[in-house]
Design an enzyme around this catalytic site. Structure first.
Site, PDB file in Angstrom:
ATOM      1  CG  ASP A   1      16.850  51.730  -8.937  1.00 10.79           C
ATOM      2  OD1 ASP A   1      16.520  50.918  -9.829  1.00 10.79           O
ATOM      3  OD2 ASP A   1      17.066  52.928  -9.180  1.00 10.79           O
TER       4      ASP A   1
HETATM    5  C1  BGC Z   1      16.624  52.838 -12.517  1.00 12.23           C
HETATM    6  C2  BGC Z   1      15.173  52.793 -12.133  1.00 12.23           C
HETATM    7  C3  BGC Z   1      14.433  51.777 -12.952  1.00 12.23           C
HETATM    8  C4  BGC Z   1      15.123  50.443 -12.796  1.00 12.23           C
HETATM    9  C5  BGC Z   1      14.425  49.311 -13.510  1.00 12.23           C
HETATM   10  C6  BGC Z   1      17.256  51.467 -12.601  1.00 12.23           C
HETATM   11  O1  BGC Z   1      18.498  51.527 -13.203  1.00 12.23           O
HETATM   12  O2  BGC Z   1      17.329  53.632 -11.594  1.00 12.23           O
HETATM   13  O3  BGC Z   1      14.612  54.073 -12.283  1.00 12.23           O
HETATM   14  O4  BGC Z   1      13.099  51.727 -12.570  1.00 12.23           O
HETATM   15  O5  BGC Z   1      16.442  50.553 -13.292  1.00 12.23           O
HETATM   16  O6  BGC Z   1      14.586  49.356 -14.867  1.00 12.23           O
END
Ligand code: BGC
Length: 765
Positions: free
Chosen positions: A288
């Site tokens: 993530d």
């Molecule tokens: C989130 C994810 C997301 C990623 C990309 C993160 O802050 O936890 O769910 O896919 O950002 O935008």
């Protein structure tokens, strides 16, 4: 002519693979050989480059930003990019990769296409309440069609984290509390996104997230620690991730939290033993946002150490952290990672690009004509309207106040009534805020000349302006009104007094749930509670249209409102869809996929809990000393899992089991008759629950084992049959073996998780 010109300039523009494509489209070597050949030409830096995933800076969700990216792409230091929108921009970036980088390796382009692209569908929690797998799959299919028409080939969805704590803001992004339903939805979403295969240009790669247990963050505080027994993980939290993997999801995103004291991003047991060895996952794993450097804060070491930890654990791609890019070479020199580990990661990413067809044609998803004609179309929006109306849950309907008549005067009051920017809900990054349909616009359109709609805002989201600011980010403004609460209320009461019925559009704003939107209270903000109380005092019927991204504690509202329709955040067409339900063009059929507590003190509360050794005997909520209950609150929730009313009535009868005993290899079935005995046509979600009475480990008091959504005309009756076998009775025992144990079972069928029609069953050896 224009088309031909574009095609021509395209051919001229393409380098590397794209040129070869013409001659070799059908002769590209098989995947494994192709990737081996390519990797034999790659330097170590180029291999590490493939593992790097920066964000474009177009739409950022974290703190980190990087836009020296063009140069890095040229140098072969970028494997993909995310949150960049439009074919034009994506084509430009791809062009750098396939024309200017040494090996001309195309990039993948990701985005958080979570519940629709420009045509926005209900937030996932709302979507799940439709219990309509076809509709859910269709929403993902349309999202895939629109996103691929705009250059995207990879979505960070489905989010399948089981959620039982309504304080957690990301409850909104998943399918609620149930592993069985969550698994079926996970499969439907993967099917919708990925299609049968990637041979066309309108399917994208799914990324199941957040692996794992993210929804169990302690105290509902986002990014917080999780800690649970393995038996709970396997039985209650893992199934939807596994279902998505089994359905063929091409990628997996790791969660921010730790598991067993090791952050998921560096957790080898999770990413290698479970995901690869036990589940046979063949795709690639991405962190993530800044997941790798965050392990420094977790206390796992410096950037070099945590990057090596992640690679060795089983991470292939580093989202934004640049830990791989900056440190893996050094770690290899120092013997802290192996070449085989880097090669393996690089290979899995190249294979995904091969599967997506990017080596055949790096511009496969960059068709300007598709972008012009296939996004936010009337057809897609009409489907979104229908699906949105299916997600809404009728929680109360005294005196058959709903459906509203298209006559007289209706006062629409509340901060969410004329709030089009909020209708898409959280994580609708490609949504067109200005084109969303507000409830006011929707009601006026659907009521036509029949009813007069009068409107007043009534209150702000809350008294606290700072709170409202934090809950209305990313352009999702509620246009805070600077008048005092008394002035707003006075205006609202004057409007309400003209009306025959009041519709109160209240609840949460779109960004009051979602990422980093944890709450310590799960009630409607006080200013709106006060507004509702004043509206109820007028003595007129008050219909609450509730906007929310999580279960809320609604004891007061349930007492005072005449009717409550939970509409979540239902996407671009919200206003129309809500009005369709309010005026009866659509009979509500949504059912809750999460338990609604009476108070925050009951959290975590979920229907598939254990019995304990001291369950309470009474169902009236009376306190019983030395029993598992509270002195100051009853055990039961306000609304149970699976609950939702209809404008019509359904009668269940004739519950039957094909055989009261069956062996391990036998099949058996349970059937029930359902009749529509009310005065509207309508859909019902028929639910099957099981209780395993005796086990080698304790079993939940109820578990969802099947459901079917049926449509019945007034007076119509249908038989619903659930086909079962020992396979459906299996669970993970204390050795984590997936087994069915002989013994006695009860099956319940009905309209929610309190269903009381029962048949007994025995599984024999
Ligand atoms: C989130 C994810 C997301 C990623 C990309 C993160 O802050 O936890 O769910 O896919 O950002 O935008």
């Amino acid at each position: 002519m224009k088309k031909q010109l574009i095609a021509l300039s395209l051919l001229v523009a393409l380098g590397g693979y794209a040129q070869k494509k013409k001659a070799t489209k059908t002769t590209l070597k098989p995947k494994s050989e192709f990737v081996t050949d390519l990797m034999s030409k790659m330097t170590l830096d180029e291999k590490i480059g493939q593992l790097n995933l920066p964000t474009s800076g177009d739409i950022t969700t974290g703190q980190s930003s990087s836009w020296d990216i063009a140069k890095k792409i040229e140098e072969g230091k970028v494997g993909g990019l995310f949150n960049i929108k439009t074919v034009a921009k994506i084509r430009d970036v791809q062009k750098i990769a396939v024309e200017k980088s040494r090996l001309k390796i195309p990039m993948i382009f990701g985005m958080d296409v979570i519940h629709g692209y420009e045509t926005v569908f209900p937030i996932p929690l709302g979507l799940s309440c439709s219990w309509d797998l076809k509709a859910i799959e269709q929403s993902a299919r349309i999202a895939a069609q629109e996103a691929t028409a705009d250059g995207i080939n990879w979505t960070f969805s489905p989010m399948v984290d089981i959620s039982r704590d309504a304080r957690w803001g990301r409850f909104s992004e998943g399918s609620g509390e149930d592993p069985f339903l969550g698994s079926r939805i996970a499969e439907a979403m993967v099917r919708g996104y990925q299609g049968k295969d990637y041979s066309g240009n309108n399917s994208l790669m799914a990324c199941v997230k957040h692996f794992a247990l993210y929804g169990a963050a302690e105290a509902g505080r986002d990014y917080n620690t999780t800690d649970m027994s393995r038996i709970r993980m396997y039985n209650e939290y893992f199934p939807p991730y596994k279902a998505a993997v089994d359905a063929g999801a091409g990628s997996v995103m790791v969660s921010f939290n730790e598991i067993d004291g090791i952050p998921a991003t560096g957790n080898k047991w999770l990413l290698t033993d479970v995901l690869r060895k036990q589940w046979g996952f063949k795709g690639f794993v991405v962190t993530d946002f800044t997941g790798i450097p965050e392990m420094i804060e977790h206390g796992m070491g410096d950037l070099q150490t945590v990057s090596a930890l992640a690679l060795k654990a089983g991470v292939e791609m580093d989202m934004v952290g640049e830990g791989f890019l900056g440190t893996l070479k050094k770690s290899l020199d120092e013997g802290k990672v192996t070449m085989a580990e880097i090669d393996n990661a690089c290979r899995l990413i190249l294979e995904a690009k091969y599967d997506l067809g990017l080596f055949h044609d790096p511009y496969k998803y960059c068709d300007v004509n598709r972008a012009k004609t296939e996004i936010f179309t009337k057809t897609n929006r009409d489907i979104a309207r229908r699906i949105a109306s299916e997600s809404m849950v009728l929680l109360k309907n005294d005196k058959q106040t709903l459906p509203l008549k298209k006559s007289g005067t209706i006062a629409l009051i509340g901060p969410l009534a004329d709030a089009k920017e909020n209708m898409g809900g959280t994580w609708s990054v490609a949504g067109r805020l200005a084109d969303n349909i507000s409830l006011l616009a929707g009601m006026k359109s659907v009521a036509g000349n029949g009813a007069k709609i009068v409107y007043a805002k009534g209150s702000n989201l809350d008294y606290d302006a700072k709170f409202e600011e934090n809950a209305t980010m990313f352009g999702k403004t509620l246009h805070r009104d600077n008048r005092s609460h008394e002035e707003l209320l006075k205006e609202a009461l004057a409007v309400a007094n003209q009306a025959d019925v009041i519709v109160a559009a209240i609840g949460e704003s779109a960004e009051l749930s979602g990422e980093s939107s944890s709450r310590t209270s799960i009630e409607i903000p006080q200013a709106q509670k006060d507004l509702l109380e004043a509206l109820v005092k007028t003595g007129k019927p008050v219909v609450v249209v509730l906007f929310n991204g999580r279960p809320l504690a609604l004891v007061d509202e349930e007492k005072s409102a005449t009717a409550i329709l939970d509409v979540w955040f239902s996407g671009s067409e919200s206003g129309y869809a809500i009005a369709d339900v309010l005026f009866g063009a659509v009979n509500p059929s949504g059912k809750l996929t999460s338990t609604f507590p009476r108070s925050i003190g009951q959290i975590p509360i979920f229907y598939n809990a254990k019995n304990t050794g001291r369950p309470i005997a009474n169902k009236e909520g009376k306190f019983e000393k030395f029993r598992s209950n509270y002195i100051d609150e009853r055990n039961e929730p306000l609304f149970p899992f699976g609950f939702g009313l209809s404008y019509t009535k359904f009668a269940y009868s004739n519950l039957k089991i094909s055989s009261a005993k069956a062996g391990m290899n036998d099949k058996f079935s349970i059937s029930v008759e359902v009749a529509n005995t009310g005065s509207f046509d309508g859909a019902e979600v028929v639910q099957l629950y099981m209780r395993d009475l005796v086990g080698s480990v304790t079993r939940p008091v109820r578990e969802l084992k099947g459901f079917e959504k049926i449509f019945l005309k007034k007076g119509e009756k249908k038989t619903v049959t659930f086909n079962l076998s020992a396979e459906d009775l299996k669970f993970y025992n204390s050795d984590l073996n997936f087994v069915a144990e002989p013994g006695a079972f009860e099956f319940y069928v009905g309209t929610n998780s309190n269903a009381d029609m029962k048949v007994n069953f025995e599984l024999t050896k």
